[in-house]
Each structure stands twice: as C-alpha cells, then as structure tokens.
Design an enzyme around this catalytic site. Structure first.
Site, PDB file in Angstrom:
ATOM      1  N   SER A   8       0.843  -1.200   0.000  1.00  0.00           N
ATOM      2  CA  SER A   8       0.000   0.000   0.000  1.00  0.00           C
ATOM      3  C   SER A   8       0.873   1.241   0.000  1.00  0.00           C
ATOM      4  O   SER A   8       1.660   1.457   0.935  1.00  0.00           O
ATOM      5  CB  SER A   8      -0.899   0.007   1.240  1.00  0.00           C
ATOM      6  OG  SER A   8      -1.426   1.316   1.406  1.00  0.00           O
ATOM      7  N   HIS A  33      -1.242  -1.236  -4.255  1.00  0.00           N
ATOM      8  CA  HIS A  33      -2.529  -1.001  -3.600  1.00  0.00           C
ATOM      9  C   HIS A  33      -2.642   0.497  -3.317  1.00  0.00           C
ATOM     10  O   HIS A  33      -1.787   1.071  -2.626  1.00  0.00           O
ATOM     11  CB  HIS A  33      -2.596  -1.811  -2.301  1.00  0.00           C
ATOM     12  CG  HIS A  33      -3.907  -1.718  -1.580  1.00  0.00           C
ATOM     13  ND1 HIS A  33      -5.010  -2.467  -1.926  1.00  0.00           N
ATOM     14  CD2 HIS A  33      -4.292  -0.948  -0.527  1.00  0.00           C
ATOM     15  CE1 HIS A  33      -6.021  -2.174  -1.112  1.00  0.00           C
ATOM     16  NE2 HIS A  33      -5.613  -1.253  -0.256  1.00  0.00           N
ATOM     17  N   ASP A  35      -4.897   3.535  -1.741  1.00  0.00           N
ATOM     18  CA  ASP A  35      -5.970   3.807  -0.784  1.00  0.00           C
ATOM     19  C   ASP A  35      -6.516   5.214  -0.969  1.00  0.00           C
ATOM     20  O   ASP A  35      -5.834   6.195  -0.666  1.00  0.00           O
ATOM     21  CB  ASP A  35      -5.425   3.660   0.646  1.00  0.00           C
ATOM     22  CG  ASP A  35      -5.180   2.206   0.995  1.00  0.00           C
ATOM     23  OD1 ASP A  35      -6.126   1.413   0.886  1.00  0.00           O
ATOM     24  OD2 ASP A  35      -4.036   1.868   1.366  1.00  0.00           O
ATOM     25  N   MET A  37      -9.166   7.983   0.139  1.00  0.00           N
ATOM     26  CA  MET A  37     -10.011   8.342   1.294  1.00  0.00           C
ATOM     27  C   MET A  37     -10.556   9.746   1.110  1.00  0.00           C
ATOM     28  O   MET A  37      -9.820  10.651   0.719  1.00  0.00           O
ATOM     29  CB  MET A  37      -9.181   8.307   2.575  1.00  0.00           C
ATOM     30  CG  MET A  37      -8.486   6.991   2.810  1.00  0.00           C
ATOM     31  SD  MET A  37      -7.472   7.068   4.298  1.00  0.00           S
ATOM     32  CE  MET A  37      -6.711   5.456   4.261  1.00  0.00           C
ATOM     33  N   HIS A  66      -8.521   0.922  -3.926  1.00  0.00           N
ATOM     34  CA  HIS A  66      -9.425   0.705  -2.802  1.00  0.00           C
ATOM     35  C   HIS A  66     -10.109   2.032  -2.488  1.00  0.00           C
ATOM     36  O   HIS A  66      -9.479   2.942  -1.947  1.00  0.00           O
ATOM     37  CB  HIS A  66      -8.589   0.191  -1.609  1.00  0.00           C
ATOM     38  CG  HIS A  66      -9.364  -0.027  -0.359  1.00  0.00           C
ATOM     39  ND1 HIS A  66      -8.751  -0.205   0.870  1.00  0.00           N
ATOM     40  CD2 HIS A  66     -10.698  -0.101  -0.121  1.00  0.00           C
ATOM     41  CE1 HIS A  66      -9.672  -0.384   1.801  1.00  0.00           C
ATOM     42  NE2 HIS A  66     -10.864  -0.309   1.225  1.00  0.00           N
ATOM     43  N   MET A  68     -12.251   4.171  -0.390  1.00  0.00           N
ATOM     44  CA  MET A  68     -12.892   4.385   0.917  1.00  0.00           C
ATOM     45  C   MET A  68     -13.615   5.726   0.833  1.00  0.00           C
ATOM     46  O   MET A  68     -13.216   6.713   1.471  1.00  0.00           O
ATOM     47  CB  MET A  68     -11.830   4.373   2.026  1.00  0.00           C
ATOM     48  CG  MET A  68     -11.343   2.971   2.335  1.00  0.00           C
ATOM     49  SD  MET A  68      -9.773   2.969   3.225  1.00  0.00           S
ATOM     50  CE  MET A  68      -8.656   3.080   1.837  1.00  0.00           C
ATOM     51  N   MET A 137     -11.368  -5.981   5.570  1.00  0.00           N
ATOM     52  CA  MET A 137     -10.613  -5.006   6.363  1.00  0.00           C
ATOM     53  C   MET A 137     -10.290  -5.637   7.711  1.00  0.00           C
ATOM     54  O   MET A 137     -11.189  -6.050   8.449  1.00  0.00           O
ATOM     55  CB  MET A 137     -11.424  -3.720   6.567  1.00  0.00           C
ATOM     56  CG  MET A 137     -11.662  -2.893   5.311  1.00  0.00           C
ATOM     57  SD  MET A 137     -10.177  -2.495   4.371  1.00  0.00           S
ATOM     58  CE  MET A 137      -9.180  -1.649   5.594  1.00  0.00           C
ATOM     59  N   ASP A 175      -6.577  -6.576   4.303  1.00  0.00           N
ATOM     60  CA  ASP A 175      -6.058  -5.213   4.302  1.00  0.00           C
ATOM     61  C   ASP A 175      -6.044  -4.624   5.712  1.00  0.00           C
ATOM     62  O   ASP A 175      -7.095  -4.361   6.297  1.00  0.00           O
ATOM     63  CB  ASP A 175      -6.935  -4.353   3.376  1.00  0.00           C
ATOM     64  CG  ASP A 175      -6.336  -2.983   3.127  1.00  0.00           C
ATOM     65  OD1 ASP A 175      -5.229  -2.704   3.625  1.00  0.00           O
ATOM     66  OD2 ASP A 175      -6.992  -2.191   2.429  1.00  0.00           O
TER      67      ASP A 175
HETATM   68  C1  DX5 Z   1      -6.379   1.316   5.706  1.00  0.00           C
HETATM   69  C2  DX5 Z   1      -5.911   1.032   4.300  1.00  0.00           C
HETATM   70  C3  DX5 Z   1      -4.821   0.036   4.230  1.00  0.00           C
HETATM   71  C4  DX5 Z   1      -3.578   0.464   4.917  1.00  0.00           C
HETATM   72  C5  DX5 Z   1      -2.744  -0.735   5.239  1.00  0.00           C
HETATM   73  O1  DX5 Z   1      -7.460   2.167   5.687  1.00  0.00           O
HETATM   74  O2  DX5 Z   1      -6.978   0.540   3.520  1.00  0.00           O
HETATM   75  O3  DX5 Z   1      -4.527  -0.339   2.893  1.00  0.00           O
HETATM   76  O4  DX5 Z   1      -2.819   1.372   4.188  1.00  0.00           O
HETATM   77  O5  DX5 Z   1      -1.642  -0.304   5.937  1.00  0.00           O
HETATM   78  P1  DX5 Z   1      -0.974  -1.145   7.117  1.00  0.00           P
HETATM   79  O6  DX5 Z   1      -0.391  -2.359   6.451  1.00  0.00           O
HETATM   80  O7  DX5 Z   1       0.048  -0.206   7.652  1.00  0.00           O
HETATM   81  O8  DX5 Z   1      -2.046  -1.490   8.086  1.00  0.00           O
HETATM   82 ZN    ZN Z   2      -6.549  -0.437   1.464  1.00  0.00          ZN
END
Ligand code: DX5
Ligand code: ZN
Length: 218
Positions: A8, A33, A35, A37, A66, A68, A137, A175
């Site tokens: 990620s 990956h 993320d 948000m 991903h 969110m 998650m 994840d």
């Molecule tokens: C959390 C994200 C994850 C996160 C994982 O909201 O969706 O992808 O970056 O990071 P680690 O491995 O540090 O938990």
């Molecule tokens: Zn993620």
C-alpha cells in the site's frame, strides 16, 4: 499457492513517491494497492485522481484501487481512466452494490467489494459469484499502521467456504495490520492477496521484506 503481495503506497514517502514506486517495481510485489479516502466515509483524506495519474506513469504492476469514499459510483470512470486494474468499493457505501459492481466490470476492471471489520461476510452471499475480489478489512479503514483484528481469521474461513460453495474464483484480500506474524495463518485460512503498508515501507529493506512475504507459504 504463492500469495499476491500488494504494497500500500499509503505508507510510502509521499515526498519521494517515484522512488518508492520504483522500489515496488523492482521487488517481487504483484500489485500496487492505492488507498483513496474522502474524509467522509473514513475520518482521513489521502490522495485522489491526479496522484493516481502520476503513480500510473511510473507503476509497472497492476494498480489495485481501494475506494474508501461515499458515492464511489461517481468516480469509477475516472479511476478506470487512471489505469486501474481492479476497483474495490465498500459494501457499507453502496445501497445498490450489484449495480456498482457491474459498472466496474463494464469498464473492464476487476470488481472488488471491501467489508469493514463489523460487517459479516454472509451479507455477500447473493453477490459472491459476481465478484473478482473481496477485501476484508482487518483494521478500521482510514489509517495505516494499526493493529490487526484477529477476528479476521474466522471471516477468511467463512468467506473461503462461501466462495467454494458458489464455485467462484473470487480472491480474498486482507487489508490492515498484515505482517510476518499473521501472514502464514491468513494464507492457511484461505487468503489470496495480502495488502501490506507499514510492515513493508517502515522496514529496513522493503524489497527484501516483500520477497520474504512472497516465500511465507514455502
Ligand atoms: C487502511 C488502508 C490500508 C492500509 C494498510 O485504511 O486501507 O490499505 O494502508 O496499511 P498497514 O499495512 O500499515 O495497516
Ligand atoms: Zn486499502
């Protein structure tokens, strides 16, 4: 089966993003990956479409996006145009999940659904055959570097059983909080894809950490 490792970039150094992308390019990692948000679905804002476009210029492995975010259906086309290989939306953010999943597939992307830690896997029973990926998650989404929620192991087993019963080839992605202590148990429970943020990027030698994770089942 060899796991798919998806580092990620949330845990990368954003001031040296190209350097960290190149590091993943030359590692044994399989996917990037990303993320996304929005500060609404999760209490944090990460990065959006222009940054994904910049990442795509350098990334030489598939981009697993991903989302969110609320109303993800409004942004599917934009993330597809960035070069997404797969797009995952949250079950909790989609009233019309079946429709959104089909929109992702119509764009030519792999379709994934992510479940928050409190959302039971059985809620996917009527849609599992339509999914390329389920992202479980194992932390509450919003931040990297959180502690793994161990209830996830049971969820992986339940989900694997559901997928096999349906005769589907849906991948199970984990994840949040993944590291060398839980990777083997996750794979034994039925996980196919491990998302790893902090454990890779905060390690002394991320390329080596990734190749060790690839070898976990051996
Ligand atoms: C959390 C994200 C994850 C996160 C994982 O909201 O969706 O992808 O970056 O990071 P680690 O491995 O540090 O938990
Ligand atoms: Zn993620």
């Amino acid at each position: 089966m060899t796991p798919i490792i998806a580092p990620s970039l949330l845990a990368a150094d954003f001031a040296n993003l190209q350097r960290d992308i190149e590091l993943i390019n030359r590692s044994d990692a399989d996917w990037f990956h990303l993320d996304i948000m929005d500060g609404q679905f999760v209490p944090n804002i990460s990065f959006g479409i222009p940054v994904c476009q910049a990442i795509a210029k350098h990334a030489r492995k598939p981009m697993d996006i991903h989302l969110m975010i609320e109303t993800p259906e409004l942004y599917l086309q934009a993330f597809h145009a960035c070069g997404a290989y797969s797009i995952s939306v949250h079950y909790e953010a989609c009233t019309h999940l079946h429709k959104v999943v089909n929109q992702i597939k119509d764009l030519g992307c792999k379709a994934g659904v992510a479940l928050n830690p409190h959302t039971p896997v059985h809620l996917l029973a009527d849609i599992i055959s339509d999914l390329d990926l389920v992202c479980l998650m194992s932390v509450n989404p919003g931040f990297g570097g959180q502690k793994f929620i161990s209830r996830t192991f049971q969820k992986v087993e339940q989900l694997k059983e559901m997928i096999q019963r349906a005769g589907s080839s849906t991948l199970i992605e984990i994840d949040g909080g993944v590291n060398s202590n839980n990777a083997l148990s996750l794979l034994n429970a039925g996980a196919d894809v491990l998302v790893v943020g902090s454990f890779v990027f905060k390690s002394e030698d991320p390329v080596n950490t990734i190749s060790d994770l690839k070898k976990v089942p051996a």
